[in-house]
Design an enzyme around this catalytic site. Structure first.
Site, PDB file in Angstrom:
ATOM      1  N   SER A   1      12.221  65.282  90.635  1.00 26.16           N
ATOM      2  CA  SER A   1      12.701  64.562  91.990  1.00 26.16           C
ATOM      3  C   SER A   1      13.349  65.604  92.893  1.00 26.16           C
ATOM      4  O   SER A   1      13.945  66.477  92.600  1.00 26.16           O
ATOM      5  CB  SER A   1      13.685  63.485  91.715  1.00 26.16           C
ATOM      6  OG  SER A   1      14.528  63.097  92.773  1.00 26.16           O
TER       7      SER A   1
ATOM      8  N   GLU B   1      15.940  65.066  94.128  1.00 27.78           N
ATOM      9  CA  GLU B   1      17.359  64.960  93.804  1.00 27.78           C
ATOM     10  C   GLU B   1      17.728  66.204  93.170  1.00 27.78           C
ATOM     11  O   GLU B   1      18.908  66.193  93.306  1.00 27.78           O
ATOM     12  CB  GLU B   1      17.518  63.584  93.172  1.00 27.78           C
ATOM     13  CG  GLU B   1      17.636  62.483  94.027  1.00 27.78           C
ATOM     14  CD  GLU B   1      19.052  62.185  94.876  1.00 27.78           C
ATOM     15  OE1 GLU B   1      20.102  62.746  94.443  1.00 27.78           O
ATOM     16  OE2 GLU B   1      18.768  62.120  96.254  1.00 27.78           O
TER      17      GLU B   1
ATOM     18  N   TYR C   1      22.098  61.064  87.846  1.00 29.60           N
ATOM     19  CA  TYR C   1      20.549  61.126  88.182  1.00 29.60           C
ATOM     20  C   TYR C   1      19.831  62.210  88.430  1.00 29.60           C
ATOM     21  O   TYR C   1      18.880  62.843  87.764  1.00 29.60           O
ATOM     22  CB  TYR C   1      20.242  60.162  89.155  1.00 29.60           C
ATOM     23  CG  TYR C   1      18.783  59.818  89.625  1.00 29.60           C
ATOM     24  CD1 TYR C   1      17.876  59.172  89.022  1.00 29.60           C
ATOM     25  CD2 TYR C   1      18.283  60.978  90.477  1.00 29.60           C
ATOM     26  CE1 TYR C   1      16.468  59.205  89.075  1.00 29.60           C
ATOM     27  CE2 TYR C   1      16.680  60.855  90.885  1.00 29.60           C
ATOM     28  CZ  TYR C   1      15.936  60.218  90.368  1.00 29.60           C
ATOM     29  OH  TYR C   1      14.548  59.993  90.378  1.00 29.60           O
TER      30      TYR C   1
ATOM     31  N   HIS D   1       9.617  58.840  98.596  1.00 25.78           N
ATOM     32  CA  HIS D   1       8.331  58.088  99.262  1.00 25.78           C
ATOM     33  C   HIS D   1       8.677  56.422  98.787  1.00 25.78           C
ATOM     34  O   HIS D   1       9.308  56.132  97.913  1.00 25.78           O
ATOM     35  CB  HIS D   1       7.247  58.653  98.399  1.00 25.78           C
ATOM     36  CG  HIS D   1       7.406  58.858  96.937  1.00 25.78           C
ATOM     37  ND1 HIS D   1       7.718  59.993  96.517  1.00 25.78           N
ATOM     38  CD2 HIS D   1       6.692  57.740  95.943  1.00 25.78           C
ATOM     39  CE1 HIS D   1       7.816  59.717  94.997  1.00 25.78           C
ATOM     40  NE2 HIS D   1       7.142  58.311  94.673  1.00 25.78           N
TER      41      HIS D   1
HETATM   42  P1  NAP Z   1      10.882  52.372  90.202  1.00 21.10           P
HETATM   43  O1  NAP Z   1      10.102  51.644  91.166  1.00 21.10           O
HETATM   44  O2  NAP Z   1      12.295  52.217  90.022  1.00 21.10           O
HETATM   45  O3  NAP Z   1       9.983  52.258  88.689  1.00 21.10           O
HETATM   46  C1  NAP Z   1      10.817  52.803  87.474  1.00 21.10           C
HETATM   47  C2  NAP Z   1       9.780  52.141  86.419  1.00 21.10           C
HETATM   48  O4  NAP Z   1      10.548  52.544  85.061  1.00 21.10           O
HETATM   49  C3  NAP Z   1       9.608  50.554  86.246  1.00 21.10           C
HETATM   50  O5  NAP Z   1       8.498  50.198  85.884  1.00 21.10           O
HETATM   51  C4  NAP Z   1      10.712  50.444  85.190  1.00 21.10           C
HETATM   52  O6  NAP Z   1      10.296  49.350  84.607  1.00 21.10           O
HETATM   53  C5  NAP Z   1      10.487  51.625  84.239  1.00 21.10           C
HETATM   54  N1  NAP Z   1      11.522  52.006  83.139  1.00 21.10           N
HETATM   55  C6  NAP Z   1      12.822  52.051  83.449  1.00 21.10           C
HETATM   56  N2  NAP Z   1      13.618  52.204  82.426  1.00 21.10           N
HETATM   57  C7  NAP Z   1      12.544  52.029  81.420  1.00 21.10           C
HETATM   58  C8  NAP Z   1      12.573  52.367  79.959  1.00 21.10           C
HETATM   59  N3  NAP Z   1      13.675  52.340  79.335  1.00 21.10           N
HETATM   60  N4  NAP Z   1      11.451  52.235  79.081  1.00 21.10           N
HETATM   61  C9  NAP Z   1      10.282  51.999  79.987  1.00 21.10           C
HETATM   62  N5  NAP Z   1       9.956  51.778  81.321  1.00 21.10           N
HETATM   63  C10 NAP Z   1      11.250  52.067  81.868  1.00 21.10           C
HETATM   64  O7  NAP Z   1      10.689  53.915  90.697  1.00 21.10           O
HETATM   65  P2  NAP Z   1       9.520  54.597  91.467  1.00 21.10           P
HETATM   66  O8  NAP Z   1       9.889  54.805  92.645  1.00 21.10           O
HETATM   67  O9  NAP Z   1       8.232  54.050  91.174  1.00 21.10           O
HETATM   68  O10 NAP Z   1       9.531  56.036  90.995  1.00 21.10           O
HETATM   69  C11 NAP Z   1       8.740  56.664  89.778  1.00 21.10           C
HETATM   70  C12 NAP Z   1       9.226  57.695  89.170  1.00 21.10           C
HETATM   71  O11 NAP Z   1       9.330  58.827  90.189  1.00 21.10           O
HETATM   72  C13 NAP Z   1      10.512  57.575  88.893  1.00 21.10           C
HETATM   73  O12 NAP Z   1      10.847  58.591  87.548  1.00 21.10           O
HETATM   74  C14 NAP Z   1      11.634  58.247  89.587  1.00 21.10           C
HETATM   75  O13 NAP Z   1      12.636  58.462  89.262  1.00 21.10           O
HETATM   76  C15 NAP Z   1      10.624  59.239  90.292  1.00 21.10           C
HETATM   77  N6  NAP Z   1      10.879  59.626  91.675  1.00 21.10           N
HETATM   78  C16 NAP Z   1      10.652  58.620  92.723  1.00 21.10           C
HETATM   79  C17 NAP Z   1      10.846  59.058  93.956  1.00 21.10           C
HETATM   80  C18 NAP Z   1      10.518  58.098  95.004  1.00 21.10           C
HETATM   81  O14 NAP Z   1      11.013  58.488  96.246  1.00 21.10           O
HETATM   82  N7  NAP Z   1      10.169  56.790  94.887  1.00 21.10           N
HETATM   83  C19 NAP Z   1      10.971  60.477  94.519  1.00 21.10           C
HETATM   84  C20 NAP Z   1      10.999  61.311  93.317  1.00 21.10           C
HETATM   85  C21 NAP Z   1      10.902  60.951  91.885  1.00 21.10           C
HETATM   86  P3  NAP Z   1      11.041  47.718  84.719  1.00 21.10           P
HETATM   87  O15 NAP Z   1      10.286  47.252  85.875  1.00 21.10           O
HETATM   88  O16 NAP Z   1      11.202  46.972  83.278  1.00 21.10           O
HETATM   89  O17 NAP Z   1      12.470  48.046  85.139  1.00 21.10           O
HETATM   90  O1  G4F Z   2      17.248  55.420  99.514  1.00 22.44           O
HETATM   91  P1  G4F Z   2      18.167  55.938  98.657  1.00 22.44           P
HETATM   92  O2  G4F Z   2      19.066  55.019  97.740  1.00 22.44           O
HETATM   93  O3  G4F Z   2      17.250  56.977  98.055  1.00 22.44           O
HETATM   94  P2  G4F Z   2      17.932  58.590  97.442  1.00 22.44           P
HETATM   95  O4  G4F Z   2      19.185  58.349  96.861  1.00 22.44           O
HETATM   96  O5  G4F Z   2      17.358  59.862  98.099  1.00 22.44           O
HETATM   97  O6  G4F Z   2      16.923  58.550  95.919  1.00 22.44           O
HETATM   98  C1  G4F Z   2      15.490  58.010  96.000  1.00 22.44           C
HETATM   99  O7  G4F Z   2      14.818  59.500  96.164  1.00 22.44           O
HETATM  100  C2  G4F Z   2      14.865  60.501  95.121  1.00 22.44           C
HETATM  101  C3  G4F Z   2      14.099  61.554  95.704  1.00 22.44           C
HETATM  102  O8  G4F Z   2      14.878  62.417  96.500  1.00 22.44           O
HETATM  103  C4  G4F Z   2      14.423  59.921  93.818  1.00 22.44           C
HETATM  104  F1  G4F Z   2      14.277  60.675  93.056  1.00 22.44           F
HETATM  105  C5  G4F Z   2      15.272  58.551  93.471  1.00 22.44           C
HETATM  106  O9  G4F Z   2      14.777  57.905  92.291  1.00 22.44           O
HETATM  107  C6  G4F Z   2      15.138  57.604  94.467  1.00 22.44           C
HETATM  108  O10 G4F Z   2      13.862  56.983  94.663  1.00 22.44           O
HETATM  109  O11 G4F Z   2      19.287  56.880  99.712  1.00 22.44           O
HETATM  110  C7  G4F Z   2      18.899  57.706 100.878  1.00 22.44           C
HETATM  111  C8  G4F Z   2      20.024  57.878 101.474  1.00 22.44           C
HETATM  112  C9  G4F Z   2      21.219  58.487 100.748  1.00 22.44           C
HETATM  113  O12 G4F Z   2      21.771  59.787 101.347  1.00 22.44           O
HETATM  114  C10 G4F Z   2      22.276  57.294 100.886  1.00 22.44           C
HETATM  115  O13 G4F Z   2      23.492  57.879 100.843  1.00 22.44           O
HETATM  116  O14 G4F Z   2      20.299  56.844 102.294  1.00 22.44           O
HETATM  117  C11 G4F Z   2      21.690  56.879 102.100  1.00 22.44           C
HETATM  118  N1  G4F Z   2      22.224  55.401 102.503  1.00 22.44           N
HETATM  119  C12 G4F Z   2      22.886  54.869 103.546  1.00 22.44           C
HETATM  120  N2  G4F Z   2      23.434  53.582 103.349  1.00 22.44           N
HETATM  121  C13 G4F Z   2      21.912  54.348 101.567  1.00 22.44           C
HETATM  122  C14 G4F Z   2      22.893  53.208 102.352  1.00 22.44           C
HETATM  123  N3  G4F Z   2      21.450  54.361 100.565  1.00 22.44           N
HETATM  124  C15 G4F Z   2      21.177  52.938 100.040  1.00 22.44           C
HETATM  125  N4  G4F Z   2      20.537  52.813  98.661  1.00 22.44           N
HETATM  126  N5  G4F Z   2      21.735  51.798 100.499  1.00 22.44           N
HETATM  127  C16 G4F Z   2      22.655  51.955 101.650  1.00 22.44           C
HETATM  128  O15 G4F Z   2      23.195  50.891 102.024  1.00 22.44           O
END
Ligand code: NAP
Ligand code: G4F
Length: 313
Positions: free
Chosen positions: A117, A119, A141, A171
């Protein structure tokens, strides 16, 4: 792994379209959470398992006998990682070690994708961020993902596994969880439009992210596993926008004035913030031939339209 999540659902669609047989690991919950994969259930096989349970991972791999394994499973919501830092580490760090150990035990030829990530860059050391930018995570995280990233690199180098880390920037999609800021805003807009509420409480409007469309990003994951050699790649759009810009576009698209509805809620201010992320995906463009197809305004309006349609129904 992580098939019930946002990325898992898009990746499963892509793999089915490519002719794969798809298996997904799911953990038992008291109520079904298959809303993102409901339309795929007759074409995929779900296997019970959990990142906390080594044996369940080994059994899942023995049963599925996969050629490729995508580990998308994680505790992915950054604020929750301050509430549950130990569990975050168990899932996101040791959980990945368990996955890699399961691969070593069952079949070291399995190709592994690990979801790293942006992050991990946290308090960014350079702008834009590349595969060579040092990490400075700002949340439990982020720290847990740095461990996962390096244990993946280490297993590749120690045991010659085909293991890659995709360093993906934020994304989003209409399938994004409701607590993440993009979906919180687009869902909030739809609720206001439907007359269900008048206010939307947000935290830091100045934070900037490099936001892309999840459908584009899962394609990059798949491309990484089709290469001759395992390597790590940044996946990003190369553009960053503030939360304020996100809010402006979303409200305006629905014919609303955001200043009438958005209020600052200190509950959403984080103990340590990642202020500005912007990725340089040149390596992925050159080596994978990957590029995004949806721009920021297109992403936000797609999400607003989907939420408006949902409330309309
Ligand atoms: P998400 O919607 O939160 O999905 C997370 C998945 O992990 C869900 O299927 C969840 O299952 C499963 N999970 C959580 N804990 C588990 C456990 N203990 N054992 C087995 N499965 C478990 O996340 P996402 O946005 O699709 O992201 C996918 C991956 O990319 C994650 O690793 C996230 O950290 C990483 N990532 C995401 C972003 C982003 O912007 N979306 C960016 C960078 C990296 P349940 O449905 O049962 O909770
Ligand atoms: O949407 P967010 O919660 O995403 P964040 O923290 O960037 O993390 C996501 O992206 C990561 C990749 O860079 C992933 F690895 C991670 O699993 C996740 O998918 O927050 C985005 C920004 C932050 O700066 C937060 O402080 O939005 C700001 N924000 C402002 N108001 C808020 C809010 N975030 C959330 N969730 N809720 C608010 O009310």
């Amino acid at each position: 792994m992580g098939i019930t999540g946002q990325d898992g659902s898009y990746l499963a669609e892509l793999l089915l379209a490519e002719g794969y047989e798809v298996f997904g690991l799911t953990r038992r919950l008291s109520a079904s959470n298959y809303w993102r994969i409901e339309h795929l259930l007759d074409r995929i096989t779900l296997i019970p398992g959990d990142l906390l349970d080594q044996l369940s991972l080994i059994r899942a791999l023995e049963r599925a006998q996969p050629h490729e394994l995508y580990n998308l499973a994680a505790m992915s919501f950054v604020p929750a990682s301050w509430d549950q830092p130990m569990l975050t580490g168990e899932f996101n760090s040791q959980g990945v070690t368990r996955v890699l150990e399961a691969v070593r035990v069952v079949d070291p030829k399995i190709r592994v994708y690990q979801a790293s990530s942006s992050e991990m860059y946290g308090k960014v050391r350079e702008i834009p961020q590349t595969e060579l930018t040092p990490f400075y995570p700002r949340s439990p995280y982020g720290v847990s993902k740095v461990f996962a990233h390096y244990i993946t690199v280490n297993y590749r180098e120690s045991y010659d596994l085909f293991a890659v880390s995709g360093i993906l920037f934020n994304h989003e999609s209409p399938r994004r969880g409701l607590e993440f800021v993009t979906r919180k805003v687009t869902n909030g807009v739809a609720r206001i439009k439907a007359g269900l509420t008048q206010q939307l409480g947000l935290g830091n409007l100045d934070a900037q992210r490099d936001w892309g469309f999840a459908g584009d990003y899962v394609r990059a994951m798949w491309m990484m596993l089709q290469q001759d050699e395992p390597d790590d790649y940044v996946i990003a759009t190369g553009e960053s926008h503030s939360v304020r810009q996100l809010v402006e576009i979303a409200f305006t698209h629905a014919g609303l004035d955001w200043q009438q509805h958005v209020v600052l809620d200190p509950a959403f201010i984080r103990p340590a913030e990642v202020d500005h992320l912007i990725g340089d995906a040149s390596k992925a463009k050159a080596q994978l031939g990957w590029s995004p197809t949806v721009d920021f305004a297109g992403l936000v309006t797609m999400m607003v339209d989907a939420d408006l349609a949902r409330y309309g129904r």
